[in-house]
Design an enzyme around this catalytic site. Sequence first.
Site, PDB file in Angstrom:
ATOM      1  CB  SER A 163      -0.889  -0.004   1.244  1.00 28.75           C
ATOM      2  OG  SER A 163      -1.460   1.261   1.472  1.00 28.75           O
TER       3      SER A 163
ATOM      4  CE1 TYR B 242      -4.335  -2.089   4.729  1.00 24.07           C
ATOM      5  CE2 TYR B 242      -3.672   0.135   4.121  1.00 24.07           C
ATOM      6  CZ  TYR B 242      -4.046  -1.146   3.768  1.00 24.07           C
ATOM      7  OH  TYR B 242      -4.139  -1.486   2.446  1.00 24.07           O
TER       8      TYR B 242
END
Length: 339
Positions: free
Chosen positions: A130, A155
């Site tokens: 990501s 995350y």
Amino acid sequence: MNQPLVLVTGAAGFIGFHLSKRLIESGYQVLGLDNLNDYYDVALKESRLSILQNLSGFRFEKLDLIKKEDIDLLFSNLKFDFVINLAAQAGVRYSLTNPYAYLDSNLTGFLNILEACRHYKPKHLIYASSSSVYGANRKMPFSVHDNVDHPLALYAASKKANELMAHAYSNLYQLPTTGLRFFTVYGPYGRPDMALFIFTKAILEGTPIEIYNHGKMKRDFTYVDDIVEAIVRLIPKPPQGNKNWSGQSPDPATSFAPYQIFNIGNNQPVDLSYFIEVIEKALGKEAIKKLMPLQDGDVPETYADISDLEQEVGFKPATTIEAGVKKFVNWYKEYYKLK
């Protein structure tokens, strides 16, 4: 000639759905795996899945990555040529309230995939990372050759951990791994927790949209078809190891091992205020705006340097923000049967 078999985890997810569809159109067989969890509307996942299940060459298994025995059994029964791991607990904000969900799915689940790949040896493991791994980095555009050691949310830390885990397996077991740092993916069948979906819904309903950091945000919005195009091009190109890699000046994007990291972005950051204008134009309706401070875990700007990907597979994003938003809005109205 036998069609190559690809395992796509998270196949009922947003990117997994579009990728699975494209792979079948490109002559691959796909085994799609998903646990159909309720992080967001399960009906949307089932709707994607029903489209895939009508395609010849697609099979589905409802399976959770954290169940090691089930994953091992799947790999022992089927010989996967390629594995694409898109299953993950997504979302920066959700990680502030549900941290353990990220450890289960993003760490334990990914470890089970790595272990299965170690024993059953697919030609190439591609996995989703990501843009959030860039965290506190402010040097623009974000380059895969820069260190990413300051995540701003769990995350992001879990995605950075995936890259480190993959490197360890590439080194120990010569498993070719490619990590893909996705930049703000959007498009039809997108996730309801993403800005485009939230803004479109609110504008149509006449409810205010919350604009964080008082609108002073930039995102490298990337249309889903462009993401899929890059993945399809990378599948037959497993990394070989960088012969010029040096431990004296280590390059984070490559390795002596068969390991590589790429950014996949649009390479054109868009101001949040302009993004909202594009949505308003596509909808023919103005937004009611509520300006808010920057949220914990959010970054003010993302901007992908995609030169490595361009060099490797000739990738160039093909979808403008105006065209991509229009396609999403058209899908949204049709899916929710709006005029």
